[in-house]
Design an enzyme around this catalytic site. Structure first.
Site, PDB file in Angstrom:
ATOM      1  N   CYS A 152       0.449  -9.487  20.577  1.00  0.00           N
ATOM      2  CA  CYS A 152      -0.286  -9.019  19.396  1.00  0.00           C
ATOM      3  C   CYS A 152       0.289  -9.748  18.188  1.00  0.00           C
ATOM      4  O   CYS A 152       1.476  -9.588  17.876  1.00  0.00           O
ATOM      5  CB  CYS A 152      -0.154  -7.510  19.208  1.00  0.00           C
ATOM      6  SG  CYS A 152      -0.791  -6.990  17.596  1.00  0.00           S
ATOM      7  N   HIS A 167       3.903   1.638   2.467  1.00  0.00           N
ATOM      8  CA  HIS A 167       5.140   0.941   2.087  1.00  0.00           C
ATOM      9  C   HIS A 167       5.873   1.751   1.015  1.00  0.00           C
ATOM     10  O   HIS A 167       7.099   1.883   1.051  1.00  0.00           O
ATOM     11  CB  HIS A 167       4.841  -0.454   1.516  1.00  0.00           C
ATOM     12  CG  HIS A 167       4.067  -1.344   2.439  1.00  0.00           C
ATOM     13  ND1 HIS A 167       2.906  -1.958   2.060  1.00  0.00           N
ATOM     14  CD2 HIS A 167       4.300  -1.721   3.722  1.00  0.00           C
ATOM     15  CE1 HIS A 167       2.442  -2.687   3.074  1.00  0.00           C
ATOM     16  NE2 HIS A 167       3.274  -2.554   4.091  1.00  0.00           N
ATOM     17  N   CYS A 175       1.574  -7.360  15.367  1.00  0.00           N
ATOM     18  CA  CYS A 175       2.901  -6.773  15.647  1.00  0.00           C
ATOM     19  C   CYS A 175       3.947  -7.872  15.800  1.00  0.00           C
ATOM     20  O   CYS A 175       5.130  -7.588  15.767  1.00  0.00           O
ATOM     21  CB  CYS A 175       2.931  -5.995  16.951  1.00  0.00           C
ATOM     22  SG  CYS A 175       2.036  -4.470  17.012  1.00  0.00           S
ATOM     23  N   LYS A 183      -2.771  -2.463   6.174  1.00  0.00           N
ATOM     24  CA  LYS A 183      -3.578  -3.500   5.505  1.00  0.00           C
ATOM     25  C   LYS A 183      -4.634  -4.091   6.436  1.00  0.00           C
ATOM     26  O   LYS A 183      -5.600  -4.672   5.973  1.00  0.00           O
ATOM     27  CB  LYS A 183      -2.731  -4.573   4.840  1.00  0.00           C
ATOM     28  CG  LYS A 183      -1.687  -5.189   5.675  1.00  0.00           C
ATOM     29  CD  LYS A 183      -0.818  -6.088   4.802  1.00  0.00           C
ATOM     30  CE  LYS A 183       0.495  -6.381   5.457  1.00  0.00           C
ATOM     31  NZ  LYS A 183       1.620  -5.644   4.959  1.00  0.00           N
ATOM     32  N   CYS A 242      -4.154  -3.895  21.232  1.00  0.00           N
ATOM     33  CA  CYS A 242      -2.964  -3.324  20.593  1.00  0.00           C
ATOM     34  C   CYS A 242      -3.363  -1.955  20.047  1.00  0.00           C
ATOM     35  O   CYS A 242      -4.317  -1.839  19.261  1.00  0.00           O
ATOM     36  CB  CYS A 242      -2.471  -4.222  19.462  1.00  0.00           C
ATOM     37  SG  CYS A 242      -1.287  -3.360  18.413  1.00  0.00           S
ATOM     38  N   HIS A 295      -2.900  -1.832  16.069  1.00  0.00           N
ATOM     39  CA  HIS A 295      -3.812  -2.611  15.213  1.00  0.00           C
ATOM     40  C   HIS A 295      -5.249  -2.650  15.710  1.00  0.00           C
ATOM     41  O   HIS A 295      -6.115  -3.229  15.051  1.00  0.00           O
ATOM     42  CB  HIS A 295      -3.257  -4.031  15.023  1.00  0.00           C
ATOM     43  CG  HIS A 295      -1.946  -4.033  14.299  1.00  0.00           C
ATOM     44  ND1 HIS A 295      -0.736  -4.131  14.941  1.00  0.00           N
ATOM     45  CD2 HIS A 295      -1.681  -3.869  12.980  1.00  0.00           C
ATOM     46  CE1 HIS A 295       0.236  -4.067  14.044  1.00  0.00           C
ATOM     47  NE2 HIS A 295      -0.303  -3.904  12.851  1.00  0.00           N
ATOM     48  N   LYS A 323      -4.069   5.450  10.454  1.00  0.00           N
ATOM     49  CA  LYS A 323      -2.863   4.967   9.783  1.00  0.00           C
ATOM     50  C   LYS A 323      -3.234   4.083   8.581  1.00  0.00           C
ATOM     51  O   LYS A 323      -4.080   3.182   8.716  1.00  0.00           O
ATOM     52  CB  LYS A 323      -2.030   4.151  10.769  1.00  0.00           C
ATOM     53  CG  LYS A 323      -0.770   3.619  10.156  1.00  0.00           C
ATOM     54  CD  LYS A 323      -0.039   2.651  11.079  1.00  0.00           C
ATOM     55  CE  LYS A 323       1.192   2.133  10.371  1.00  0.00           C
ATOM     56  NZ  LYS A 323       1.371   0.709  10.447  1.00  0.00           N
ATOM     57  N   HIS A 358       0.847  -1.204   0.000  1.00  0.00           N
ATOM     58  CA  HIS A 358       0.000   0.000   0.000  1.00  0.00           C
ATOM     59  C   HIS A 358       0.876   1.246   0.000  1.00  0.00           C
ATOM     60  O   HIS A 358       2.115   1.164  -0.015  1.00  0.00           O
ATOM     61  CB  HIS A 358      -1.000  -0.035   1.157  1.00  0.00           C
ATOM     62  CG  HIS A 358      -0.378  -0.155   2.525  1.00  0.00           C
ATOM     63  ND1 HIS A 358       0.474   0.791   3.047  1.00  0.00           N
ATOM     64  CD2 HIS A 358      -0.475  -1.123   3.471  1.00  0.00           C
ATOM     65  CE1 HIS A 358       0.852   0.429   4.260  1.00  0.00           C
ATOM     66  NE2 HIS A 358       0.306  -0.749   4.529  1.00  0.00           N
TER      67      HIS A 358
HETATM   68  N1  MSP Z   1       8.173  -6.955   8.436  1.00  0.00           N
HETATM   69  C1  MSP Z   1       8.298  -5.865   9.323  1.00  0.00           C
HETATM   70  C2  MSP Z   1       9.609  -5.144   9.114  1.00  0.00           C
HETATM   71  C3  MSP Z   1      10.818  -5.982   9.322  1.00  0.00           C
HETATM   72  S1  MSP Z   1      12.263  -5.094   8.936  1.00  0.00           S
HETATM   73  C4  MSP Z   1      13.511  -6.028   9.502  1.00  0.00           C
HETATM   74  C5  MSP Z   1       7.164  -4.884   9.079  1.00  0.00           C
HETATM   75  N2  MSP Z   1       6.579  -4.964   7.884  1.00  0.00           N
HETATM   76  S2  MSP Z   1       5.348  -4.036   7.410  1.00  0.00           S
HETATM   77  O1  MSP Z   1       4.897  -4.581   6.156  1.00  0.00           O
HETATM   78  O2  MSP Z   1       4.378  -3.907   8.438  1.00  0.00           O
HETATM   79  O3  MSP Z   1       5.986  -2.662   7.052  1.00  0.00           O
HETATM   80  C6  MSP Z   1       6.152  -1.685   8.028  1.00  0.00           C
HETATM   81  C7  MSP Z   1       6.828  -0.486   7.417  1.00  0.00           C
HETATM   82  O4  MSP Z   1       6.099  -0.014   6.250  1.00  0.00           O
HETATM   83  C8  MSP Z   1       6.785   0.699   8.364  1.00  0.00           C
HETATM   84  O5  MSP Z   1       7.820   0.651   9.305  1.00  0.00           O
HETATM   85  C9  MSP Z   1       6.942   1.850   7.395  1.00  0.00           C
HETATM   86  O6  MSP Z   1       8.251   1.925   6.962  1.00  0.00           O
HETATM   87  C10 MSP Z   1       6.059   1.402   6.244  1.00  0.00           C
HETATM   88  N3  MSP Z   1       4.685   1.803   6.467  1.00  0.00           N
HETATM   89  C11 MSP Z   1       3.626   0.967   6.635  1.00  0.00           C
HETATM   90  N4  MSP Z   1       2.515   1.735   6.793  1.00  0.00           N
HETATM   91  C12 MSP Z   1       2.840   3.029   6.739  1.00  0.00           C
HETATM   92  C13 MSP Z   1       2.105   4.216   6.809  1.00  0.00           C
HETATM   93  N5  MSP Z   1       0.813   4.243   6.959  1.00  0.00           N
HETATM   94  N6  MSP Z   1       2.797   5.378   6.703  1.00  0.00           N
HETATM   95  C14 MSP Z   1       4.150   5.415   6.538  1.00  0.00           C
HETATM   96  N7  MSP Z   1       4.874   4.298   6.493  1.00  0.00           N
HETATM   97  C15 MSP Z   1       4.242   3.098   6.557  1.00  0.00           C
HETATM   98  O7  MSP Z   1       6.886  -4.097   9.967  1.00  0.00           O
END
Ligand code: MSP
Length: 508
Positions: free
Chosen positions: A140, A35, A143, A306, A153, A156, A303, A32
């Site tokens: 959680c 990311h 997380c 997904k 949490c 989430h 936020k 999304h």
């Molecule tokens: N898999 C773990 C990360 C492991 S790294 C060794 C994870 N994955 S995640 O798919 O949840 O991705 C989280 C990251 O995506 C966040 O830390 C951020 O960098 C980015 N983002 C996810 N949602 C976001 C927003 N709504 N806004 C900005 N960044 C976002 O956590």
């Protein structure tokens, strides 16, 4: 929108090798906008370091183990490996569609990664930091983290689940003082500064508890050596992906690692600022140079995530409409690093039209048309040379310094502002000089020459933010070669312009 941040300046020592990473994203659902945003930051910084002449490796990937993913695959009635194969492919494809040049794409289900994690585990055991115990607490699954208090949490908005298990612990508590020392003596370790303060107050606030680093609740993970009923905690598996990605690319691990910069969101700060450095210290590996922590993109204050379907915006749909450069520019220009910002499509639309189509695009087409019309499409260097003290060229030079300063503080918004302000200044210069009214062609050519030099420099300053657009500007001016920082302010023999290059199409 907040674009202001005040950070201590960081040394701009020129690095020859830069290793940049995004988080490895969970393969539990399609990518999304959130990311994409973190990945924009990392790829913008990559382009900047490349302009400065560094060798750069950008690593990303997919985090494919753990209970959350296993449950999601089951819900979708797909074998877990097939499920992660598909999602991982979607991420990889998205980076290519967004014109983000990824060098290393690490998947945690690949055997080379698994071997690196096992090697890492042996290093932790060799340091005497792994011991068996019993854990009971609230968890959680989203997380993949234990909590000591609360029912829900907060990230989430899902109930915490009660868990109790025999497990392996990592002696995190042993590293508390070392972590505080490192963070205090390395101001560049966590940016922006408010995140650094947050980690320091966390570390100073209470005694760190040892970390449970194995799970019995799922089989979808890397089995613990000599205890195959348990799998390694998914965060250990995931963090080591930074090491395994780099190991897969080079045998000169340390010379890259000393300039490792992890781009992450604030939701995973403690994992990266506390667990990860402690694990690295235990494994006797050096610490990365910096963690660059972004805030959240939100939809109506929530936020983008997904697990919250109403916040899902597909970056691909937006790319079709606004182009990869349009998206990159908007988020880099308008989101202050570390701030939470609500996504607003009409503001996006308006910003792109104002900055990229009207300001930058029209500037290039005005100058190119005049050169085509009055100078046969080719402008040669004026015989008497150009005075580089010319106000406009001084302004461009100042923008160069500002961009350097912005990047040394990871202030992307200011960097983007610098090149757009430059375009405004060139437009202002044209308005003031009005070359189209000047009948003496030598004098007109001289004014246009100064504009071309300034626009060429804008194309370099713009490259990290809008690489394709910058390339089109160079094409329109007839400037050859890949942009380089040391090209800024340099002389040129001639500009052989090309009409009809659309720098950025105006959006309806
Ligand atoms: N898999 C773990 C990360 C492991 S790294 C060794 C994870 N994955 S995640 O798919 O949840 O991705 C989280 C990251 O995506 C966040 O830390 C951020 O960098 C980015 N983002 C996810 N949602 C976001 C927003 N709504 N806004 C900005 N960044 C976002 O956590």
């Amino acid at each position: 929108m907040n674009t202001e941040i005040n950070e201590p300046p960081i040394s701009t020592a020129v690095a020859t090798k830069s290793f940049l990473t995004t988080p490895i994203y969970y393969a539990s659902g399609s990518p999304h906008l959130g990311h994409a945003y973190t990945t924009f930051l990392a790829s913008c910084y990559k382009r900047y370091r490349q302009l400065r002449g560094d060798e750069v490796l950008l690593a990303t990937g997919s985090d494919e183990h753990g209970q959350k993913i296993e449950r999601t695959a089951k819900r979708n009635e797909v074998a877990t490996q097939r499920f992660v194969d598909k999602i991982s492919h979607e991420f990889r494809q998205l980076w290519s569609d967004l014109d983000i040049q990824v060098d290393l794409f690490e998947r945690t289900t690949e055997s080379a990664h698994i071997q690196s994690v096992l090697n890492f585990w042996y290093r932790l055991t060799a340091s005497g930091d792994i011991y068996p115990g019993e854990y009971s607490g609230l968890y959680c699954v989203e997380c993949e983290q234990y909590f000591t208090k609360g029912k829900t949490c907060l990230i989430h908005k899902k109930p915490l689940e009660q868990f109790s298990e025999t497990c392996w612990f990592f002696r995190l508590s042993r590293y508390q003082d070392k972590l505080i020392d490192h963070i205090e003596s390395h101001p560049e370790f966590i940016l922006p500064v408010q995140r650094r303060n947050e980690v320091l107050s966390f570390l100073k606030g209470e005694a760190l508890r040892d970390l449970s680093v194995s799970r019995s609740s799922t089989k979808w993970g890397i089995p613990v050596p000599d205890d195959p009923e348990l799998v390694l905690y998914v965060w250990i598996d995931a963090l080591v992906a930074y090491v395994s990605a780099l190991e897969s690319a080079t045998s000169e691990f340390e010379s890259w690692w000393e300039n490792a910069v992890h781009f992450i969101g604030k939701d995973i700060l403690i994992f990266h600022a506390v667990y990860w450095p402690a694990l690295l210290l235990s494994a006797r590996l050096p610490l990365p140079r910096s963690l660059i922590v972004n805030g959240w993109l939100t939809i109506e204050g929530e936020k983008i995530s997904k697990s919250n379907p109403k916040t899902i915006i597909s970056p691909l749909d937006l790319t079709d409409k606004y182009s990869p450069d349009g998206l990159k520019y908007y988020f880099l220009r308008t989101v202050g690093l570390g701030s939470d910002v609500d996504y607003n499509s009409s503001h996006l639309h308006q910003t792109l039209n104002t900055d990229l189509a009207n300001n930058l695009g029209n500037l290039v087409s005005r100058v190119v048309s005049l050169i085509s019309k009055n100078h046969g499409g080719c402008l040669s260097r004026p015989k008497s040379g150009v005075n580089f003290n010319e106000t406009l060229l001084v302004t461009v030079n100042e923008a160069t310094k500002e961009t350097e300063d912005a990047f040394s503080n990871f202030n992307f918004a200011r960097g983007a502002e610098a090149f757009i302000n430059c375009a405004s200044a060139i437009n202002g210069y044209l308005q003031q000089q009005q070359p189209w009214k000047i009948t003496e062609l030598d004098l007109q050519a001289r004014i246009l020459w100064v504009c071309c030099l300034a626009i060429r420099d804008v194309s370099i300053l713009a490259t990290p933010f809008v690489p394709e657009l910058a390339q089109r500007i160079r094409l329109a001016l007839g400037v050859n070669g890949t942009p380089r920082w040391d090209e800024l302010g340099s002389e040129v023999e001639c500009f052989e312009v090309q009409r009809g290059v659309v720098v950025f199409s105006r959006l309806d």
